[in-house]
Each structure stands twice: as C-alpha cells, then as structure tokens.
Scaffold this motif. Sequence first.
Motif, mmCIF file in Angstrom:
data_model
loop_
_atom_site.group_PDB
_atom_site.id
_atom_site.type_symbol
_atom_site.label_atom_id
_atom_site.label_comp_id
_atom_site.label_asym_id
_atom_site.label_seq_id
_atom_site.Cartn_x
_atom_site.Cartn_y
_atom_site.Cartn_z
ATOM 1 N N UNK A 156 0.578 -1.258 -0.014
ATOM 2 C CA UNK A 156 -0.009 -0.332 0.419
ATOM 3 C C UNK A 156 0.774 1.206 -0.208
ATOM 4 N N UNK A 157 1.918 1.248 0.645
ATOM 5 C CA UNK A 157 2.423 2.544 0.938
ATOM 6 C C UNK A 157 3.530 3.003 -0.743
ATOM 7 N N UNK A 158 3.803 1.286 -1.624
ATOM 8 C CA UNK A 158 4.179 1.630 -2.528
ATOM 9 C C UNK A 158 4.320 2.104 -2.989
ATOM 10 N N UNK A 159 2.976 2.163 -3.125
ATOM 11 C CA UNK A 159 1.377 2.744 -4.326
ATOM 12 C C UNK A 159 0.692 4.083 -3.760
ATOM 13 N N UNK A 160 0.919 4.239 -2.698
ATOM 14 C CA UNK A 160 -0.335 5.285 -1.800
ATOM 15 C C UNK A 160 -0.461 5.302 -1.602
ATOM 16 N N UNK A 161 -1.333 4.136 -1.423
ATOM 17 C CA UNK A 161 -3.000 3.780 -0.893
ATOM 18 C C UNK A 161 -3.415 2.995 0.354
ATOM 19 N N UNK A 162 -4.473 4.269 0.849
ATOM 20 C CA UNK A 162 -4.549 3.757 2.904
ATOM 21 C C UNK A 162 -4.768 2.125 2.701
ATOM 22 N N UNK B 137 -2.589 8.197 9.585
ATOM 23 C CA UNK B 137 -0.676 8.062 9.030
ATOM 24 C C UNK B 137 -0.357 7.859 7.775
ATOM 25 N N UNK B 138 -1.915 8.685 7.049
ATOM 26 C CA UNK B 138 -1.517 8.535 5.483
ATOM 27 C C UNK B 138 -1.832 10.534 5.257
ATOM 28 N N UNK B 139 -1.422 11.118 4.254
ATOM 29 C CA UNK B 139 -0.738 12.491 3.548
ATOM 30 C C UNK B 139 -1.443 12.054 2.483
ATOM 31 N N UNK B 140 -3.089 12.844 3.365
ATOM 32 C CA UNK B 140 -4.221 13.195 2.203
ATOM 33 C C UNK B 140 -4.112 14.704 1.199
ATOM 34 N N UNK B 141 -3.472 15.128 2.144
ATOM 35 C CA UNK B 141 -2.751 16.925 1.597
ATOM 36 C C UNK B 141 -2.581 16.749 -0.141
ATOM 37 N N UNK B 142 -3.471 17.698 -1.199
ATOM 38 C CA UNK B 142 -2.993 17.491 -2.416
ATOM 39 C C UNK B 142 -3.154 16.047 -2.779
ATOM 40 N N UNK B 143 -3.791 15.332 -2.582
ATOM 41 C CA UNK B 143 -3.643 13.791 -3.252
ATOM 42 C C UNK B 143 -5.130 14.193 -4.076
#
Length: 426
Positions: free
Chosen positions: A174-180, A227-233
């Motif tokens: 999930x982190x490699x693909x920036x997915x929660x 833990x997930x960075x939603x900003x600007x996504x």
Amino acid sequence: MTDRLPGFNTLAIHAGAAPDKSTGARATPIYQTASFVFDDVDHAASLFGLQAFGNIYSRITNPTNAVLEERIAALEGGTAAVAVASGHAAEFLTMNALMQPGDEFIAADKLYGGSINQFNHAYRNFGWNVVWAKTDDPSSFERAITPRTKAIFCESIANPGGVITDIAALSAIAKRHNIPLVVDNTMATPYLIRPFEHGADIVVHSATKFLGGHGNSIGGLVVDGGTFNWAGDNRYPALSQPRPEYAGMVLSENFGNFAFAIAIRVLGLRDLGPALAPFNAFLILNGIETLPLRMQRHCDNALAIATHLSGHAAVDWVSYPGLESDPYHALARRYAPLGSGAVFTVGLKGGYAAGVKLVSNLQLFSHLANIGDTRSLVIHPASTTHRQLTDPQKISAGAGPEVVRLSIGLEDPADLIEDLDAALSA
C-alpha cells in the motif's frame, strides 16, 4: 500521573472518561437527547462551520459516544475515532470517504460473508468496484492495483476461519503505491493485534462483537491512524479538495492527522445518518472495561477446544492458528502472541449434512449469527452467513459445505467439550 502512557488495562477502563462535572456520576452518563442548546448565535455558527468542536445533533456527535470514540482511539493507538450504527456502517462510511463512482478497492478473499456480499453487490449501486486478491499471497494485491485503486481492505483475523493476515506485507504494498490500508480488527480487537503498529492507516470494527462482548448491542467504529497524507492528493477529493458545504474548507489542511475521522463525521454521519444510539455506546463502553480479561479467557478456551477437536474422530480438520500444526501459526506468534482469538472453523467428515446436524444437536452452544459473546456460539456458514455466495466463493472464504464456525465463550471448557462430544456422536 507521569507522562508515561497508561497500560492497556487502565486505558480500557479510563480512556476518554471522567466523573461527570455537573453530577459527579462516575459511570459515563447516557446522554439520551436528540439535540443540544447553543450558547448564542455565534456559537451555533462556529459549530456548523467547523470552527469549533461541540455538540449540535446526536446524529453527528454525542457526549456518550465521544467517550467510546476516545477510548477505542486510545486502545488502537489512533488519532481519532467515530462511532457509528454497525460494523457494516463503519465499512460503508470509510469507503464513502475514499471512493468515487468508477473507483476500485482491493479486498482480501478471506472475509466475513456479509462483507463479501456488501462489496460484491451493494457497493455496485455507488459505482464502487471490488477486486479480490488472495489473502495468502500478498503479491496478488500488488498485481491487482490500477490507477483507479483507492484502498486495500483486509481483516486482521479473518472470519470465519481465524486466518491471520500478514498486515505488514500488505502495508508495504500500500505504501509503495500511496494507497491507504484499511483493516477490520473486529476478530482480534486491539488486545490481540494493533494494526496501526504494523502499517495500517484506518481500522474499522464491528463493536457488536468482542468490544461490547455480551451480545446486547449493535455498533461500529472507524479509527483514524493519522498516518496517511491526504493533502494535495487529488485521488481523494473528500479530504484534499475544498468542500463547498463548508465555505471551501480543505479538511486535510484544517485537521491534519485526524482529517479522515472528521470526514467520516461531517461528510458521512451528517449526510448519510447511520448514527450509534447513546444507549448502545454505553453498553459497549461497559463491555470494553473487561475486554482484556474476556479476550484472554476467550483465547485460552478456544485453544483448549481446538486442541480437543483436532483429535476427534468425526472432525476432518481444524482451522485455528493457535495450534502448532496450523499453517498460520507462525503469523499468529508474530502478530498475536497473547492468543489467536476465539473464533475458528472445523471441517466435519460428514460434510454439509453433518454440519447441519451438529448445530441442531448442541445444547450449551447457541445457534445464531453472531460472534464475540460471553456465551459460546455456533453456526453453519454455508447455509447461513455465506449462503448468498457461489460455491467457489464459499470455499475461497473458508466456508465450504463441511465447515462449522465456533465462537468460544467464557464457560468452563470441560462443559463445552462435553457438549461438542455429545452432539458429534448423536
């Protein structure tokens, strides 16, 4: 007290709670009210505009529910939580905050039958598409990722078979693909597994089960790991784009590491309405106070019963990670060293007919569609909870025709063994 974080047992009793300021009541009161009085017009405006925290209407916030929310956030190690009407509501509001029509999410194939049905059918009405991956093969999740993938979903301990999921492996993908990564922690509870410590971003619960623990109330919880960075996504506009109903406010900018919990509350509960009744929140809170004691007894009893059944002449196999012979035993020792949970399945040599007879002949076990009660429970998934699935789907989910699911309660294990032996030989 010092700055040291209190232990799990202490948090289970005290987190979020304090004596009532107006009455001195030590137990958390049940605030059985639909709405709350504002101080003045400016106060009301600030609450409606999300400039201040407070109570408006019990569909959105309630003081009893707030104690439950703070407690589960503390026990899970999250930043905030939202209490909702059921476990299904928790899953639905989570996906509502993440998904747009045409989007996809990847789900582990070993899940509670109700979730499988919800994902396969109900979610299609919203244009949300599930893609199934193999719980035992983390690489299958990565192969399933597309530009429309918005989340990965799994259970920490899968219902009904008690399968342990390799959360850290899924988190790495999930982190490699920036997915929660969303983890349903109903079967384990934070006493056995804390998914945020293994890389999860969001945790959901059916509080109906082990958290409440007494089979007397329906409830659900969504916990934000922060833990997930939603900003600007731009893939997650509910969190990263200006909200017109809140004068262009961007939730990720205003609320930081608990923005997802805010989205669940002000975009989900506010508009869709699956609110938890304060009385149910009160019952679940009381259940959580004994969670550590109950879960350990559940696990100890389950291991004793699974060990006995693994040598029974009428039983073909037992799926319980607490057994050293189980293929998931190594994962159980890694993720849940205190115990492998209270729910497991057995495969009967007589197949479907034997499963139906067993649930009919048991006396101490209650035949019903629930888990996580103080009482021991039994069900034949293929004819009930997983009935809507195709035969291949049932087998994939661990609910084949010969399978019986047991939820082991807090009774004396010798009495449970006697009941099972009598029913199996009847």
